[in-house]
Motif scaffolding. Sequence first.
Motif, mmCIF file in Angstrom:
data_model
loop_
_atom_site.group_PDB
_atom_site.id
_atom_site.type_symbol
_atom_site.label_atom_id
_atom_site.label_comp_id
_atom_site.label_asym_id
_atom_site.label_seq_id
_atom_site.Cartn_x
_atom_site.Cartn_y
_atom_site.Cartn_z
ATOM 1 N N GLU A 1 0.929 -1.044 -0.123
ATOM 2 C CA GLU A 1 -0.015 0.079 -0.045
ATOM 3 C C GLU A 1 0.919 1.452 -0.023
ATOM 4 O O GLU A 1 0.355 2.229 -0.789
ATOM 5 C CB GLU A 1 -1.049 -0.012 1.412
ATOM 6 N N SER A 2 1.914 1.137 0.686
ATOM 7 C CA SER A 2 2.807 2.263 0.843
ATOM 8 C C SER A 2 3.670 2.470 -0.793
ATOM 9 O O SER A 2 3.594 3.890 -0.986
ATOM 10 C CB SER A 2 4.012 2.147 1.859
ATOM 11 N N PHE A 3 3.815 1.409 -1.241
ATOM 12 C CA PHE A 3 4.558 1.790 -2.593
ATOM 13 C C PHE A 3 3.346 2.220 -3.532
ATOM 14 O O PHE A 3 3.526 3.089 -4.484
ATOM 15 C CB PHE A 3 5.054 0.149 -3.278
ATOM 16 N N ALA A 4 2.217 1.550 -3.838
ATOM 17 C CA ALA A 4 1.017 2.289 -4.521
ATOM 18 C C ALA A 4 0.938 3.647 -4.178
ATOM 19 O O ALA A 4 0.900 4.405 -5.293
ATOM 20 C CB ALA A 4 -0.359 1.514 -4.184
ATOM 21 N N LYS A 5 0.950 4.146 -2.938
ATOM 22 C CA LYS A 5 0.709 5.561 -2.785
ATOM 23 C C LYS A 5 1.824 6.408 -3.440
ATOM 24 O O LYS A 5 1.653 7.429 -3.959
ATOM 25 C CB LYS A 5 0.466 5.758 -1.290
ATOM 26 N N ALA A 6 3.169 5.874 -3.254
ATOM 27 C CA ALA A 6 4.270 6.377 -3.502
ATOM 28 C C ALA A 6 4.447 6.577 -5.092
ATOM 29 O O ALA A 6 4.686 7.721 -5.736
ATOM 30 C CB ALA A 6 5.599 5.936 -2.995
ATOM 31 N N PHE A 7 4.228 5.490 -5.592
ATOM 32 C CA PHE A 7 4.066 5.538 -7.171
ATOM 33 C C PHE A 7 3.240 6.256 -7.611
ATOM 34 O O PHE A 7 3.200 7.169 -8.687
ATOM 35 C CB PHE A 7 3.823 3.855 -7.458
ATOM 36 N N GLN A 8 2.140 6.400 -7.259
ATOM 37 C CA GLN A 8 0.761 7.328 -7.468
ATOM 38 C C GLN A 8 1.389 8.759 -7.687
ATOM 39 O O GLN A 8 0.967 9.350 -8.486
ATOM 40 C CB GLN A 8 -0.394 6.869 -6.936
ATOM 41 N N ASN A 9 1.929 9.228 -6.386
ATOM 42 C CA ASN A 9 2.427 10.563 -6.383
ATOM 43 C C ASN A 9 3.739 10.656 -6.973
ATOM 44 O O ASN A 9 4.202 11.711 -7.102
ATOM 45 C CB ASN A 9 2.752 10.738 -5.075
ATOM 46 N N LYS A 10 4.479 9.722 -7.583
ATOM 47 C CA LYS A 10 5.661 9.861 -8.499
ATOM 48 C C LYS A 10 6.706 10.033 -7.608
ATOM 49 O O LYS A 10 7.632 10.692 -8.065
ATOM 50 C CB LYS A 10 5.351 10.941 -9.495
ATOM 51 N N ASP A 11 6.620 9.437 -6.219
ATOM 52 C CA ASP A 11 7.893 9.703 -5.204
ATOM 53 C C ASP A 11 8.569 8.519 -5.283
ATOM 54 O O ASP A 11 8.337 7.450 -4.771
ATOM 55 C CB ASP A 11 7.010 9.861 -4.098
ATOM 56 N N TYR A 12 9.337 8.350 -6.634
ATOM 57 C CA TYR A 12 10.034 6.829 -6.819
ATOM 58 C C TYR A 12 10.947 6.611 -5.631
ATOM 59 O O TYR A 12 11.242 5.333 -5.530
ATOM 60 C CB TYR A 12 10.413 7.152 -8.283
ATOM 61 N N GLU A 13 11.484 7.798 -4.939
ATOM 62 C CA GLU A 13 12.494 7.176 -3.928
ATOM 63 C C GLU A 13 11.862 6.440 -2.850
ATOM 64 O O GLU A 13 12.430 5.563 -2.620
ATOM 65 C CB GLU A 13 13.259 8.779 -3.585
ATOM 66 N N GLU A 14 10.802 6.964 -2.469
ATOM 67 C CA GLU A 14 10.027 6.333 -1.368
ATOM 68 C C GLU A 14 9.317 4.884 -1.961
ATOM 69 O O GLU A 14 9.264 3.982 -1.418
ATOM 70 C CB GLU A 14 8.797 7.285 -0.958
ATOM 71 N N ALA A 15 8.988 4.906 -3.163
ATOM 72 C CA ALA A 15 8.474 3.614 -3.750
ATOM 73 C C ALA A 15 9.566 2.796 -3.811
ATOM 74 O O ALA A 15 9.578 1.455 -3.612
ATOM 75 C CB ALA A 15 7.969 3.892 -5.403
ATOM 76 N N GLN A 16 10.813 3.145 -4.126
ATOM 77 C CA GLN A 16 12.065 2.075 -3.996
ATOM 78 C C GLN A 16 12.265 1.747 -2.669
ATOM 79 O O GLN A 16 12.737 0.434 -2.399
ATOM 80 C CB GLN A 16 13.302 2.979 -4.438
ATOM 81 N N LYS A 17 12.002 2.380 -1.612
ATOM 82 C CA LYS A 17 12.359 2.086 -0.176
ATOM 83 C C LYS A 17 11.363 1.087 -0.066
ATOM 84 O O LYS A 17 11.201 0.073 0.871
ATOM 85 C CB LYS A 17 12.330 3.184 0.597
ATOM 86 N N SER A 18 9.953 1.075 -0.204
ATOM 87 C CA SER A 18 9.023 0.078 -0.017
ATOM 88 C C SER A 18 9.315 -1.038 -0.650
ATOM 89 O O SER A 18 9.045 -2.275 0.045
ATOM 90 C CB SER A 18 7.548 0.790 -0.627
#
Length: 263
Positions: free
Chosen positions: A228-245
């Motif tokens: 869920e954290s990844f999905a939210k980060a990816f949707q917001n184009k926060d790829y650094e946070e998506a990578q952490k997830s």
Amino acid sequence: MWRKLPSVFCIIRRQLLPKHINTSQSRSLLTLSSYFNSIEKPRVYQLPNYQLLANARFSGRKICSDSRDKLSNCWNCTAVASGITPFLFCQSCRAVQPVDHSIDYFHIFSLEKKFDIDDENLERKYKDWQKKLHPDLVHSKSKEEREYAAEQSARVIDAYRTLTDALARAMYIMRLAGVEVDEEQTVSESELLSEIMEIREAVEEAADPQALNEIKAEMQQKLRVWGESFAKAFQNKDYEEAQKSIQRMTYYMRVNEEIVKKL
């Protein structure tokens, strides 16, 4: 066996040990490092390079004139692809087409390109494609078309396995966005390092399947949370946070796989 996590301990030895960890803690972490160094390397998902596809943004535009133009017309009847459905079959003569790598896995199953997907539609479309590509249905076709069907079937299977696996799906959608994912890069947070040791001890000391299943359920819950954290980060184009997830999902997936082997 557990998956290998080499970079965690490089970070520990280089950054954390000299500044924050006493001699006793250092010995514990070095023991943990030896444990993980003895386990096999994590599975690498063999995914196509979609760097060039990132700019297309799933718009249906041609990616490469050398390859796409050759696949835009049916090899059997020369009919032009509609652009609405994946060009696995010709809508006019029903001939199986050569693999077109500009069609991504989401498009194959008529799914929106996002992390949260419609599992029921995916399953239904997968069975539908496999029925159409089954060797028994193309055995009377030409050698060329049988080869195309075998290649398309293999790609549909790979697409299905990728999209039904949360971690593989997250990595794949990142690559479609043009973001390369480093599976070996891990976090160096002290809280996570402590969690690694605790879970390792819990798995090793588990006396029966019930105890292992409890840990497995906990790992699955963590996978859902970080998914869920990844999905939210990816949707917001926060790829650094998506990578952490993805990094955390990778760790919990390895734990889950190790538990399955012990059950």
